[in-house]
Design a protein around this motif. Sequence first.
Motif, short mmCIF file in Angstrom:
data_model
loop_
_atom_site.label_atom_id
_atom_site.label_comp_id
_atom_site.label_asym_id
_atom_site.label_seq_id
_atom_site.Cartn_x
_atom_site.Cartn_y
_atom_site.Cartn_z
N TYR A 130 23.55 36.17 113.34
CA TYR A 130 24.22 34.90 112.56
C TYR A 130 23.38 35.15 111.41
O TYR A 130 22.41 35.31 111.35
N PHE A 132 23.45 32.85 107.11
CA PHE A 132 23.63 31.73 106.10
C PHE A 132 23.45 32.15 104.89
O PHE A 132 22.41 32.50 104.61
N HIS A 142 28.77 30.43 106.73
CA HIS A 142 28.33 30.94 107.76
C HIS A 142 28.80 32.45 108.05
O HIS A 142 30.13 32.59 108.04
N THR A 143 28.02 33.56 108.52
CA THR A 143 28.51 34.77 108.96
C THR A 143 28.22 35.22 110.28
O THR A 143 27.07 34.57 110.72
N SER A 168 29.09 24.84 105.77
CA SER A 168 28.58 23.36 105.89
C SER A 168 29.55 22.77 105.78
O SER A 168 30.40 22.63 105.06
#
Length: 203
Positions: A130, A132, A142-143, A168
């Motif tokens: 993950y 950010f 977010h990825t 966010s």
Amino acid sequence: MKTNVWVLFGALLLLASCQTEELESDQALVQNDDMVLSQTLESFNNYRAIGNNPMASKNNNANRVTKDIDFHYSRGTFSIEVNPDACSTFFNPPLQFVVRGNGIATHIGRFSVENFACVNTEGDILSDMYGFITAANGDVIHTVVVGSYPDTDNPPNVYYEYYIIGGSEGGRFDGADGHITMYGIIDYETGTFDLVGWGAITY
């Protein structure tokens, strides 16, 4: 009473000593085995997502727009770190592959980026990775990494594929979705990367 206090004190020292020794042994594992990082980078360059990739919960904003996003550059470092808080629940030792960097991209300006995944001592990636991406104004995208593959026509360049899975809460990218392709070179010896990228984001 004094005896009980000394027994309790001794037990606390023993517990602290065990935890310290365990953390020190994990740190030594990372410091003494440079192969862990290079093997993890090799895994990352041929990565396939482990779980079902989560999708962003759609933002109810009726004025959602889709924009191309270009990463003019993204540079930073790779490392292996001991992180019991993130990786000790299911993995032992609690080693974490960490990607940190910064760059400039359209629509977000200057940004910082962090990616995290748990790994083992053989360099296998054990969890989804993950990420950010934090824009200059503090909004976060977010990825999750969904795959990577070498550019066979231009080694040692590699393509890294990401899905955008939100942002966010309350920020501009809350409920965002989309995709990003990053492309460039990593340096096995120094653990550094230098990438450019492109994609689309809907928010």
